[in-house]
Structure formats: C-alpha cells, structure tokens
Enzyme design. Structure first.
Site, PDB file in Angstrom:
ATOM      1  CG  ASP A  57      36.861  44.859  39.261  1.00  0.00           C
ATOM      2  OD1 ASP A  57      37.405  45.901  39.671  1.00  0.00           O
ATOM      3  OD2 ASP A  57      37.418  43.751  39.271  1.00  0.00           O
ATOM      4  CD1 TRP A  67      46.055  45.000  49.472  1.00  0.00           C
ATOM      5  CD2 TRP A  67      47.763  46.090  50.404  1.00  0.00           C
ATOM      6  NE1 TRP A  67      46.765  44.090  50.212  1.00  0.00           N
ATOM      7  CE2 TRP A  67      47.820  44.732  50.798  1.00  0.00           C
ATOM      8  CE3 TRP A  67      48.737  46.968  50.881  1.00  0.00           C
ATOM      9  CZ2 TRP A  67      48.807  44.244  51.657  1.00  0.00           C
ATOM     10  CZ3 TRP A  67      49.713  46.468  51.742  1.00  0.00           C
ATOM     11  CH2 TRP A  67      49.747  45.120  52.119  1.00  0.00           C
ATOM     12  CG  ASP A  68      43.168  44.238  43.192  1.00  0.00           C
ATOM     13  OD1 ASP A  68      42.262  43.663  43.816  1.00  0.00           O
ATOM     14  OD2 ASP A  68      43.090  44.509  41.973  1.00  0.00           O
ATOM     15  CB  CYS A 123      40.943  47.031  45.293  1.00  0.00           C
ATOM     16  SG  CYS A 123      40.384  46.241  43.771  1.00  0.00           S
TER      17      CYS A 123
HETATM   18  C1  GLA Z   1      41.127  43.755  39.931  1.00  0.00           C
HETATM   19  C2  GLA Z   1      40.652  45.130  40.299  1.00  0.00           C
HETATM   20  C3  GLA Z   1      40.565  45.982  39.064  1.00  0.00           C
HETATM   21  C4  GLA Z   1      41.915  46.027  38.407  1.00  0.00           C
HETATM   22  C5  GLA Z   1      42.400  44.642  38.104  1.00  0.00           C
HETATM   23  C6  GLA Z   1      43.825  44.655  37.611  1.00  0.00           C
HETATM   24  O1  GLA Z   1      40.187  43.064  39.193  1.00  0.00           O
HETATM   25  O2  GLA Z   1      39.424  45.076  40.959  1.00  0.00           O
HETATM   26  O3  GLA Z   1      40.102  47.263  39.380  1.00  0.00           O
HETATM   27  O4  GLA Z   1      42.808  46.697  39.260  1.00  0.00           O
HETATM   28  O5  GLA Z   1      42.360  43.815  39.245  1.00  0.00           O
HETATM   29  O6  GLA Z   1      44.282  43.400  37.315  1.00  0.00           O
END
Ligand code: GLA
Length: 708
Positions: free
Chosen positions: A530, A461-462, A508
């Site tokens: 990231d 879940w971002d 996330c």
């Molecule tokens: C964010 C997340 C990454 C990836 C990208 C995808 O930056 O932290 O790990 O999932 O989005 O767009």
C-alpha cells in the site's frame, strides 16, 4: 576418462540405494542409510559414479555415531527428519499416536520413479502410518519440488499430526553460512536482509493466517562470499498462503538445514482412520551464479510452472483508491476513467467503497450490495462507459471478510472464526469468515461468480486483517481451520477462474501480505504494498524480485506528496520506479496538470514498448537501492532496458558509467531515444553513461534495441 554428465532426469543406484536427480545444471541425491533417508549431495552437476562414491556426510564426520552418548550426528543431514530415536534437531514430522507414543520408526516399503517424480513410501513398524516423500523435477529449470503425504492406514484410531513439513533441505558443509530473507510490516514489505546464520535455530514464520507482511516463505543460503552475479547460492521456498514455518538450524557440527511447511508451531491435525494429509510444495534450487542467477532461476520457474497465464502481458491499470478512498461516486469514477483512457490505460479498477452504505469501513462487507447512492443504476453504466473508452473493467473485493454491522453476520454469526468464551476481536471493524467451511466457500463462489458475470475482467482480491481467536467450535477438529481456510481461498479462486476463463486476479492483503508461490498459481499479479512512495518502493521491489518475477509486481504511479510518507518526488521518478514492475496508475488524475498528463502519456507509451522486456525478460539488479548514490536495474531479452535512480545528489560524486550484464559479446545496440550505437563489449566492460537530471530523486531509462 572424461566425466559423463547425465541429462536431466531421475535415476536410482541399487548398489548404494541412492536416488540421483539431475537438473540441467545441478545434481541432487539422497540415500537410504541405516533405515533413514540421508541427504547425500546438492550442488553443481556430478556424474552418477561421482555421486555414488560420496559418503553420507554424517558417516564421514569427525565425531562418529555413538562416539559419545550425547551426540546425534545425523542432525541437520537427513533428507527428512522425523521425530523419534536419537534425534534432537528440528523434526519435519511429528505425530502422537492414540496410546501416547510420539516417536516414529519408519521403514521403506516401496519406491517408484514415474517420469519427473520419485516417490518413496515409508511405513511405521508398529502403527498404521504411511509417509510418502516426493521429489519432482520441473522441465527447463534447476528447481526441485518436494512434498509429503501422510496416511492413517488404520481403521480405529486417530493419529494426531503435530508437524508435517513439505521438505527438509540439507546443505553441504561450508565454513560459514549466510542467510538472505525478507522482513517487513504493512507499508514496508519485502525488505531484504542478509546476515550470518547463527548457531542454533532461526525461525521465519507467520502465525497470522496469511503469508504475512512480516516474513516471506523463502530463504537463500550462501557461504558468505556470494555476490549478485557470482557464487554458490542454495534457496528454498514454500508454496503456501496461510500460516507457515521455516526453521533454519545450524548445528554445533556446522551443518545447516532448512525445514519448512504449512502451519505455525502448535497447530495439530487429527488424522482420522483412512484419511491422508498432503503438504503444499516446497521448491528448492541451486546456482553458482550468485543471488541474481538465483532470482532469475526462480523467475523462470514461476513463469514456467506456477503462474496460470505467464504468456500474457499484464495490462496497465488505473485504480481509483488513492484518488477517492471511500468517497466514491459514479460521476467521479467515470471522469477518472476518461482521464485514464487518455493516458493509455488499458484496465480501469474500482476499489473499495462501491458496496459500502457509509463512506468508511464500518459496514458493507459480507452483504456486497451495490450502494444505490453511489451507483443509482448499478455498475452497468460505468462498465459500459469503461468499455466504450476501450478499457477492460475490474473491481475490488474482500471475500473472506464480514463487518459485524451486516445482514450476513446478523444471520450467520457462526460463520466467522471464533472461540467459545472469548471476545471476537475486530480489526478494521471486521471479522474473518471461515473459508474452511463448505457453506462459506459455496456462498463466496456464488456471489463472486454473479459479480463477474456482466463484463468484469479483473478482481483485486483483498484480505485486510490477520486471524485472532481462530476457532471453529462446531467442527470435530477445530484447528484444521488454519489449513482449511487457505485451501478454501485457493479452491474458490480456482473454481472462479475455471468458470470464468477470461478473469484475471490480483492478490492483495493490505498490500503484500499474501505473496507466495501458491497464490501465484491462481492469481496473475500481486499488489506489492500500500506504500506507493517511489523511494520506499525501490526497496520493497528489490526484496520482492529476489524470488518473484517483476511481471507479477503491480506498481502504481500516485500523487506527490505521497499519501503514506508525504515525500515529494518528480513524476518521472515515480513512473520509472513503477515501470520496473507492472506499471499502473493510482493518483487523482483529475488534479494532474496538462503538462503532467502529457508526460504521463509518453511514459505509458514507452512502457508499452519495453513491457515484454520487463515482464518476460531476464532481470539484472545492477546496483541495489541506496540513499546516496546510483541504483540500477536492467531487463534483457533480445533488446535491453536499463533504469537508473539517484535519490540524493552529492557534489563531487558523479554518476560513473554503469556496466551492463548478460549481453552477448557480439551484439550491437541502438539507443531508441538518442540513436547512439553501443557495442556490447563496451557496455559490459566499460559501461553505459546515464544522463540523470539534476536534483533529488533523479532517474533515467535507456532502451537499447539490438541491431544485429
Ligand atoms: C487495502 C488495500 C488497498 C485498498 C484498501 C481498500 O488496504 O491494500 O490497496 O484496496 O484495502 O480498503
């Protein structure tokens, strides 16, 4: 007569009107004095008689109350300071009544001890406002949880709430105070800082609508002399995933107090007649065992009282993001899955891109339609392929976001945070959906629930942008969105998990932007950054584990050179760093050589053997990350595993034996790789010899099995 320490529990001494909270190793006390709850004690265990003999600290101060007309001697010593009267410190509670009066004048109207919780109820002497302060013990820990509820008991007028903190934590008098906390940015989260607390007010905060990469809602305080394994450390954290504030005040009289709560400065909440507002929890703990013991106490608390499924071991996942970025197709995903399975991976996660109409971030968010060019037959064939390989299937989502180029936005432009007459600033081509709204929450729950139904065991879940122009124009009290958005995210996660008990979730937010005790109550792990550069990760993970357990810290092994920093590191170093958290793989496995794949498979197998120690054992940070020298971390339960890292070799500076920590004196261990037998006494007082390879970014792991 020897002092009789009480077992854990809460008592009340009517003579001195003192509430006394005993945890297994500490005592905490506050008292009603002069109409206000005054803090009395927080430290090593005392008897009840010892506690009740203590003066309220301000009363024993050099400058007595009233000694001049310029002092506010209680500042920094109150159990919970509200605005009003002679107070000039940071208020934990601030309101404005309908007639413009701002100060509170509270009186005790009731108190109760029910099991592990004490509650005291205070009511304003004139206005219909009630404040309930709660203190709660958590079994098997030295953590005290605090929270506050504010109720408008009236039937006519709103009360504007300008500040409602969860707790104020007052420390005993010490000659000096030092703060430990983390700072950061995208790609460089949780960087530990340790610095003298300046006189005045130090504010740690997020105004971004998320916990943030830039600060994290916890602080540790010591008198400047604590070390990793010795000394008094007080710490406090806030369980909240939106904007927050934590203010440390060090007064001219050398008192130190920390007040913390949801919302950054300047947000208000108009409390309607009959309505109440409850804060999130702020938790605090004290130890005499230095920063390491403080961290282990937090890890125990998070495992015992926060995480939804702490008994489980987190699987080794593969995530396709760094292999493909937005350029994904079904065949390549299937091939990566096959490679991952060969290495021993247990969970295959498709990242961003599966629903995008173009191979970038311009569109797709909000519509969540599987791209037929990418997956012509939907996700089912890939899910079946992954299951056939013996792995679980997971997928990336970003439910709080919408691209303006989407059917959702075109049909529901009012669903995003916005303000009249102001631009809707896009970050990463996206706007934030207002999860304060019931219709947005219901929509999100429905599509997520549909998505996970056919065999999705895991969601990443971002949340990839911060708030701006954060308004809710058609709501009666628009500023509530700062709190209601976060509540909405929590609620959708909770509903989704309740409906799908097998579902596991990773938090996330562009990496570690949403890491806190509240998100850990409804997720299983956190994507810490990231930035997968292993040398940078040593620092990020060092800061992360100050409060949060290694068993929640997702860490991937990716390719060299690293996509973020360009640094080249050996595969073993990348693995060993990731193995100090929840090991995952994230590189382009199709490009790995056969020798690399063999080495990877061996390291994955080793991780499976030591995983219970790393994820559920006690962590000892033996030596902090350093560019020039050895850093090391140990995990112990019955067995022990030790990781050593040396980033840069220097002629003449060898690696000395590394003393281990926390071993029972009589224990003997066998090194599972070499068969060598070690005595605990030697490992503790002399040290373990680490066999590091030559060259840059050298690392070693030693797994010690207890023999008797
Ligand atoms: C964010 C997340 C990454 C990836 C990208 C995808 O930056 O932290 O790990 O999932 O989005 O767009």
């Amino acid at each position: 007569m020897t002092a009789v320490l009480r077992p854990a529990g809460i008592g009340f001494d009517p003579g001195t009107r003192t509430w006394i909270l005993h945890t297994p190793n500490t005592t905490y006390a506050f008292r009603l004095a002069g109409g206000r709850p005054a803090h009395v004690y927080w430290g090593a265990a005392l008897t009840d008689a010892e506690v009740t003999s203590l003066p309220v600290r301000a009363e024993s101060g050099a400058r007595q109350r009233g000694s001049t007309s310029f002092e506010a001697p209680y500042d920094g010593t109150e159990e919970y300071a509200w605005d009003g009267g002679v107070r000039y410190g940071v208020p934990s509670l601030q309101v404005r009544f309908a007639d413009g009066t701002r100060g509170l004048d509270l009186d005790l109207v009731g108190d109760e001890v029910a099991g592990d919780t004490s509650m005291i109820r205070l009511r304003d002497r004139h206005y219909p406002l009630e404040v309930t302060l709660r203190h709660r013990l958590r079994a098997g820990t030295d953590v005290i949880e605090r929270s506050v509820t504010l109720a408008n008991l009236g039937d006519a007028e709103e009360i504007e709430v300008l500040r409602l903190d969860s707790a104020a934590w007052s420390l005993p008098h010490r000659e000096d105070y030092r703060l430990s906390h983390v700072i950061g940015m995208w790609g460089a989260e949780t960087q530990l800082r340790r610095e003298t607390a300046p006189a005045g007010e130090t504010v740690f905060t997020s105004r971004r609508g998320i916990t943030s990469h830039h600060a994290n809602p916890w602080v540790m305080v010591d008198d400047g002399s604590a070390t990793e394994e010795h000394g008094e450390v007080w710490s406090a954290a806030l369980a909240w995933s939106g904007s927050w504030r934590m203010t440390v005040q060090r007064t001219p009289l050398n008192r130190l107090a920390v007040t913390t709560g949801f919302g950054h400065d300047g947000i208000s909440w108009r409390l309607a007649p009959g309505e109440s507002l409850e804060t999130p929890v702020s938790a605090g703990t004290y130890t005499t065992g230095g920063f390491g013991a403080a961290s282990r106490a937090w890890h125990t608390y998070v495992r015992g009282h926060v995480l939804p499924r702490p008994e489980e071991e987190r699987p080794i996942l593969y995530n396709s993001w760094e292999a493909t970025f937005f350029d994904i197709d079904a065949g390549r995903q299937a091939a990566l899955a096959s490679r991952a399975a060969e290495l021993g991976v247990e969970l295959f996660v498709v990242d961003d891109g599966w629903f995008r109409p173009y191979k970038d971030d311009r569109a797709g968010l909000g519509d969540w339609r599987i791209n037929p060019d990418v997956f012509p037959e939907g996700l089912t064939p890939l899910i079946e392929h992954v299951h056939g390989l013996g792995m679980a299937f997971g997928i990336w989502v970003e439910p709080e976001m919408v691209n303006p180029d989407s059917d959702l936005y075109r049909s529901r432009p009012g669903w995003v945070l916005h303000q009249p007459h102001r631009a809707r600033t896009e970050l990463r081509n996206q706007l934030v959906l207002n999860f304060g709204r019931d219709d947005v929450r219901a929509w999100a729950f429905e599509w997520l629930n549909r998505l996970v139904a056919p065999g999705v065991a895991f969601l990443k879940w971002d949340m990839n942008r911060t708030f701006s122009e954060a308004g809710w124009p058609d709501a009666p009290d628009p500023e509530r969105l700062w709190i209601e958005h976060t509540r909405g995210v929590h609620q959708v996660m909770d509903r989704l998990r309740a409906r799908n008990p097998g579902l596991r979730v990773e938090s996330c937010s562009g990496g570690g932007g949403r890491l806190d005790l509240a998100i850990l109550a409804r997720t299983d792990q956190v994507w810490a950054s990231d930035n997968t550069d292993a040398a940078d990760r040593l620092r990020i993970q060092h800061g992360y584990t100050q409060l949060y357990p290694p068993g929640t810290l997702e860490a991937w092994v990716t390719d060299s050179p690293n996509t973020v920093t360009g640094r080249r590191t050996p595969l073993a170093f990348r693995f060993h760093v990731a193995m100090t958290g929840v090991l995952g793989l994230g590189g382009d496995l199709a490009a790995w050589t056969e020798a690399e794949r063999e080495e990877a498979a061996e390291l994955v197998a080793l991780y499976k053997r030591i995983r219970p120690l790393v994820q559920h054992g006690r962590q000892y940070r033996l030596r902090p990350p350093c560019a020039d020298g050895l850093s090391a971390v140990q995990f112990a339960d019955r067995d022990v595993v030790v990781f050593g890292f040396r980033e840069t070799p220097r002629m003449g500076f060898g690696v000395p034996p590394l003393p281990l920590a926390g071993l029972p004196r009589e224990a003997r261990y066998r090194d599972t790789r070499t068969g060598a037998v070690h005595e605990a006494g030697v490992l503790t007082h002399h040290g373990l010899a680490l066999d590091l390879p030559r060259g840059e970014y050298a690392s070693a792991v030693v797994h010690l099995e207890r023999l008797d």
